[in-house]
Design a protein around this motif. Structure first.
Motif, PDB file in Angstrom:
ATOM      1  N   GLU A   1      38.894  62.803  26.666  1.00 55.60           N
ATOM      2  CA  GLU A   1      37.592  62.840  25.994  1.00 55.60           C
ATOM      3  C   GLU A   1      36.528  62.132  26.832  1.00 55.60           C
ATOM      4  OE1 GLU A   1      40.500  62.241  24.483  1.00 55.60           O
ATOM      5  OE2 GLU A   1      40.546  64.003  23.164  1.00 55.60           O
ATOM      6  N   ARG A   2      36.913  61.023  27.476  1.00 60.01           N
ATOM      7  CA  ARG A   2      35.940  60.336  28.335  1.00 60.01           C
ATOM      8  C   ARG A   2      35.571  61.214  29.527  1.00 60.01           C
ATOM      9  NH1 ARG A   2      33.311  55.866  30.289  1.00 60.01           N
ATOM     10  NH2 ARG A   2      33.146  55.878  32.527  1.00 60.01           N
ATOM     11  N   GLU A   3      36.556  61.843  30.143  1.00 64.16           N
ATOM     12  CA  GLU A   3      36.263  62.686  31.301  1.00 64.16           C
ATOM     13  C   GLU A   3      35.410  63.876  30.905  1.00 64.16           C
ATOM     14  OE1 GLU A   3      36.104  63.741  35.282  1.00 64.16           O
ATOM     15  OE2 GLU A   3      36.750  61.867  34.353  1.00 64.16           O
ATOM     16  N   LEU A   4      35.754  64.519  29.795  1.00 65.94           N
ATOM     17  CA  LEU A   4      34.954  65.643  29.309  1.00 65.94           C
ATOM     18  C   LEU A   4      33.529  65.181  29.003  1.00 65.94           C
ATOM     19  CD1 LEU A   4      35.008  68.658  28.432  1.00 65.94           C
ATOM     20  CD2 LEU A   4      35.528  67.825  26.127  1.00 65.94           C
ATOM     21  N   GLY A   5      33.413  64.027  28.353  1.00 68.87           N
ATOM     22  CA  GLY A   5      32.100  63.467  28.048  1.00 68.87           C
ATOM     23  C   GLY A   5      31.309  63.151  29.300  1.00 68.87           C
ATOM     24  N   PHE A   6      31.988  62.560  30.287  1.00 63.60           N
ATOM     25  CA  PHE A   6      31.333  62.246  31.559  1.00 63.60           C
ATOM     26  C   PHE A   6      30.773  63.513  32.200  1.00 63.60           C
ATOM     27  CE2 PHE A   6      31.486  62.085  36.156  1.00 63.60           C
ATOM     28  CZ  PHE A   6      30.788  60.924  36.453  1.00 63.60           C
ATOM     29  N   LEU A   7      31.602  64.559  32.254  1.00 58.33           N
ATOM     30  CA  LEU A   7      31.157  65.807  32.873  1.00 58.33           C
ATOM     31  C   LEU A   7      30.010  66.438  32.098  1.00 58.33           C
ATOM     32  CD1 LEU A   7      34.631  67.300  33.850  1.00 58.33           C
ATOM     33  CD2 LEU A   7      32.964  66.180  35.359  1.00 58.33           C
ATOM     34  N   PHE A   8      30.076  66.368  30.774  1.00 58.64           N
ATOM     35  CA  PHE A   8      29.023  66.944  29.947  1.00 58.64           C
ATOM     36  C   PHE A   8      27.699  66.209  30.139  1.00 58.64           C
ATOM     37  CE2 PHE A   8      26.658  67.172  25.926  1.00 58.64           C
ATOM     38  CZ  PHE A   8      26.430  68.540  25.898  1.00 58.64           C
ATOM     39  N   VAL A   9      27.725  64.879  30.085  1.00 59.10           N
ATOM     40  CA  VAL A   9      26.492  64.104  30.271  1.00 59.10           C
ATOM     41  C   VAL A   9      25.965  64.313  31.689  1.00 59.10           C
ATOM     42  CG1 VAL A   9      25.483  61.782  30.303  1.00 59.10           C
ATOM     43  CG2 VAL A   9      27.086  62.427  28.491  1.00 59.10           C
ATOM     44  N   HIS A  10      26.859  64.363  32.657  1.00 59.18           N
ATOM     45  CA  HIS A  10      26.473  64.640  34.038  1.00 59.18           C
ATOM     46  C   HIS A  10      25.725  65.976  34.117  1.00 59.18           C
ATOM     47  CE1 HIS A  10      27.035  64.131  38.425  1.00 59.18           C
ATOM     48  NE2 HIS A  10      27.133  65.452  38.447  1.00 59.18           N
TER      49      HIS A  10
ATOM     50  N   GLN B   1      24.603  57.898  32.899  1.00 58.66           N
ATOM     51  CA  GLN B   1      25.810  58.475  32.320  1.00 58.66           C
ATOM     52  C   GLN B   1      26.648  57.395  31.651  1.00 58.66           C
ATOM     53  OE1 GLN B   1      26.208  61.751  35.848  1.00 58.66           O
ATOM     54  NE2 GLN B   1      27.939  60.480  35.500  1.00 58.66           N
ATOM     55  N   GLU B   2      26.841  56.294  32.344  1.00 56.91           N
ATOM     56  CA  GLU B   2      27.674  55.212  31.831  1.00 56.91           C
ATOM     57  C   GLU B   2      27.081  54.617  30.557  1.00 56.91           C
ATOM     58  OE1 GLU B   2      31.055  53.248  31.502  1.00 56.91           O
ATOM     59  OE2 GLU B   2      30.669  54.742  33.048  1.00 56.91           O
ATOM     60  N   GLN B   3      25.759  54.464  30.502  1.00 58.37           N
ATOM     61  CA  GLN B   3      25.106  53.943  29.288  1.00 58.37           C
ATOM     62  C   GLN B   3      25.399  54.835  28.087  1.00 58.37           C
ATOM     63  OE1 GLN B   3      20.974  53.788  30.335  1.00 58.37           O
ATOM     64  NE2 GLN B   3      21.117  51.730  31.205  1.00 58.37           N
ATOM     65  N   VAL B   4      25.285  56.131  28.270  1.00 58.67           N
ATOM     66  CA  VAL B   4      25.518  57.083  27.182  1.00 58.67           C
ATOM     67  C   VAL B   4      26.978  57.014  26.737  1.00 58.67           C
ATOM     68  CG1 VAL B   4      25.565  59.535  26.546  1.00 58.67           C
ATOM     69  CG2 VAL B   4      23.630  58.617  27.850  1.00 58.67           C
ATOM     70  N   LEU B   5      27.897  57.045  27.701  1.00 63.57           N
ATOM     71  CA  LEU B   5      29.320  56.986  27.373  1.00 63.57           C
ATOM     72  C   LEU B   5      29.688  55.687  26.645  1.00 63.57           C
ATOM     73  CD1 LEU B   5      30.702  58.492  30.684  1.00 63.57           C
ATOM     74  CD2 LEU B   5      30.743  59.581  28.434  1.00 63.57           C
ATOM     75  N   GLN B   6      29.140  54.572  27.108  1.00 64.20           N
ATOM     76  CA  GLN B   6      29.413  53.281  26.464  1.00 64.20           C
ATOM     77  C   GLN B   6      28.908  53.296  25.024  1.00 64.20           C
ATOM     78  OE1 GLN B   6      31.064  50.486  27.642  1.00 64.20           O
ATOM     79  NE2 GLN B   6      31.622  51.743  29.387  1.00 64.20           N
ATOM     80  N   GLU B   7      27.683  53.777  24.829  1.00 68.42           N
ATOM     81  CA  GLU B   7      27.110  53.819  23.481  1.00 68.42           C
ATOM     82  C   GLU B   7      27.948  54.701  22.541  1.00 68.42           C
ATOM     83  OE1 GLU B   7      22.884  54.903  21.370  1.00 68.42           O
ATOM     84  OE2 GLU B   7      22.841  53.953  23.354  1.00 68.42           O
ATOM     85  N   ALA B   8      28.560  55.733  23.089  1.00 65.28           N
ATOM     86  CA  ALA B   8      29.386  56.631  22.292  1.00 65.28           C
ATOM     87  C   ALA B   8      30.814  56.093  22.108  1.00 65.28           C
ATOM     88  CB  ALA B   8      29.439  58.014  22.942  1.00 65.28           C
ATOM     89  N   GLY B   9      31.128  54.983  22.761  1.00 67.01           N
ATOM     90  CA  GLY B   9      32.460  54.393  22.629  1.00 67.01           C
ATOM     91  C   GLY B   9      33.508  55.022  23.533  1.00 67.01           C
ATOM     92  N   LEU B  10      33.070  55.734  24.567  1.00 62.91           N
ATOM     93  CA  LEU B  10      34.002  56.359  25.506  1.00 62.91           C
ATOM     94  C   LEU B  10      34.132  55.483  26.751  1.00 62.91           C
ATOM     95  CD1 LEU B  10      32.913  60.093  25.191  1.00 62.91           C
ATOM     96  CD2 LEU B  10      34.967  59.017  24.265  1.00 62.91           C
ATOM     97  N   THR B  11      34.898  54.414  26.612  1.00 61.10           N
ATOM     98  CA  THR B  11      35.057  53.450  27.700  1.00 61.10           C
ATOM     99  C   THR B  11      36.274  53.819  28.542  1.00 61.10           C
ATOM    100  OG1 THR B  11      36.347  52.025  26.261  1.00 61.10           O
ATOM    101  CG2 THR B  11      33.970  51.619  26.360  1.00 61.10           C
ATOM    102  N   ARG B  12      36.353  53.186  29.678  1.00 65.36           N
ATOM    103  CA  ARG B  12      37.485  53.420  30.592  1.00 65.36           C
ATOM    104  C   ARG B  12      38.733  52.755  30.088  1.00 65.36           C
ATOM    105  NH1 ARG B  12      36.396  55.286  35.961  1.00 65.36           N
ATOM    106  NH2 ARG B  12      34.214  55.779  36.106  1.00 65.36           N
TER     107      ARG B  12
END
Length: 178
Positions: free
Chosen positions: A135-144, A167-178
């Motif tokens: 989900e994080r990878e998919l999210g990363f690619l989508f925001v990218h 990208q990282e700010q958006v992912l963090q806010e959505a709770g998609l951390t590494r």
């Protein structure tokens, strides 16, 4: 009109319950990224594909005969902004939040921000390679891809730092951390 996501699954077998959950996550990411970038209306189309599907698009549009993870096709930058339409087309809807700009109000394509294409098998393998969730990878690619639609690029180190920080700010806010 608000910021919305439309999606297509071109993979053999199509979408199922698993993909429906992905779309919920991607809609959340689109909302967060849109807010951060001041984009509150428009349509983003997402296509989920396989290695051969994205390879063909990469070959056709970028001249690279190899698969990739994500491609973006913006309707708001470069030559795409000059798309013409026939007079007989009607506007994209009769909604109360219509465009204030008369040209946009009569343009049936004015709501389209662009298309994002993601290779699901590539996202799966990259998630495993980088040691985080799919989900994080998919999210990363989508925001990218979304940031590319808005004109961001990573052609040099400064642009890459800016884009990847967003990208990282958006992912963090959505709770998609590494």
């Amino acid at each position: 009109m608000t910021l919305s996501l439309e999606w297509i699954d071109e993979r053999e077998g199509g979408a199922g319950e698993r993909e429906e959950r992905w779309i919920d996550v991607l809609e959340k990411l689109l909302k967060i990224a849109g807010e951060k970038e001041g984009v509150d209306r428009g349509i983003v189309t997402l296509t989920l594909t396989d290695e051969e599907g994205i390879r063909e698009l990469n070959r056709q549009y970028r001249g690279l005969d190899k698969p990739t993870d994500v491609l973006s096709f913006s309707m708001i930058e470069g030559e795409q902004a000059d798309i013409r339409y026939e007079e007989e087309y009607e506007s994209s809807g009769d909604d109360s939040e219509g465009w204030e700009d008369e040209v946009q109000a009569n343009d049936p394509f004015s709501d389209l921000l662009g298309d994002i294409v993601i290779s699901v098998p590539r996202a799966e393998s990259q998630a495993e390679e980088y040691g985080h969730s799919f989900e994080r990878e998919l999210g990363f690619l989508f925001v990218h891809g979304f940031l590319h639609l808005l004109g961001y690029d990573h052609g040099n180190e400064e642009e890459e730092r800016e884009m990847f920080a967003k990208q990282e700010q958006v992912l963090q806010e959505a709770g998609l951390t590494r």
